[in-house]
Design a protein around this motif. Sequence first.
Motif: not given
Lengths: 219, 159
Positions: B34-39, B42, B75-76
């Motif tokens: 989930a962490y890797i494919i999260g963005p 989106r 992202g940020w």
Amino acid sequence: MVTQISEWLDERLGWRSVWETIFLRKVPKVNWSYTLGSATLFAAVNQAVTGILLTIYYVPSPDQAYASVQYITTQVPAGWLIRGLHHYGASAMILLTVLHMVRVIFYGSYKYPREMTWFTGVGLLLIVFGFGFSGYLLPWDQKAFWATTVGTRIAEVTPLVGDAILRIMRGGKELTAITLARFFGVHVWFLPATLIILIGIHLYLVIRIGISSVPTREE
Amino acid sequence: MDDKQQLKRRDFMSIATWAIGILIGAGMGLPAIAYIIGPALREDEAFGWIRLGSISKVELGIPTLFKAKIERQTGWIVNEEEITVYVLTENGRDFIAMSNICTHLGCRVRWIKDQDQFFCPCHNGVFNKAGGVVAGPVPRPLDRFEVKVEDDQLFILGG
């Protein structure tokens, strides 16, 4: 089918004897404190896995480090979990390493013929401290910045070479982008590489010599 | 009898160890995925109506270049990006706005006045002035934006 595949593989790889040597080896009757080394190894694996994951988003640059960490914590799915595991895992790592060492001292496991296991263990302890020190700067928040300011100043107190040590650690007189980048490099390349080599030797020795038994009154 | 019980205990420990191992592995592995494919999952940001400029700038029958600045949060980091749009009108009332992104592999197309065509430098894709496919490897016409005109100002719906 499964037996056929494992037979086929074993004939070519000889993995079964490796497996038996590592996991099915004979151990003396010992107590739970003898599992602290394995617990430390488990914590190390956790740090490695979560650390690798964190590098996907983390950027070691003063203008982005903090924001990228905030992004991981608040925006990325399970980011809070991965970072949390790495953060608290770091404390667990120190704690377990020290407890493991205390057990080794308490039962005299450092004695002949295990001196080299002990020496590599001391090296590993220093590396773990190095991980803690370098990793502390990476979130680039106030705590990180001032902790590293103080930490490098402490190193400066060293007689004669103190100033040189401070400059080498910081990559200059001040704590700057250079410091952050090199702490990152040390944290994710230098230390892990050394850690893996030393763990390899450490475990090889544990398996080769076997673990010590609980000392008896007669000894 | 005693021997048999020893064996059972050993089997139980072995199974339990594997089970806990798999549990920890899954507990780490699933959040990691989930962490890797999260963005990647989106939804693309919507920009609403983006103002391009006055309709008086659009030449009759010739695709006219417009540029607009948008702020994109990646992202940020908040980036200011420039999007480029070709606007065509045949009668001064109905407008079409075309993306300058080649539908083949994403290079930027250019309007070549002498040839009355859009040309893509990467793989020689050619489009006519309404964005239709003329030649080359391009799979479909140029993408179009939804257009509206308010107070002689041209807007496109960004997405």
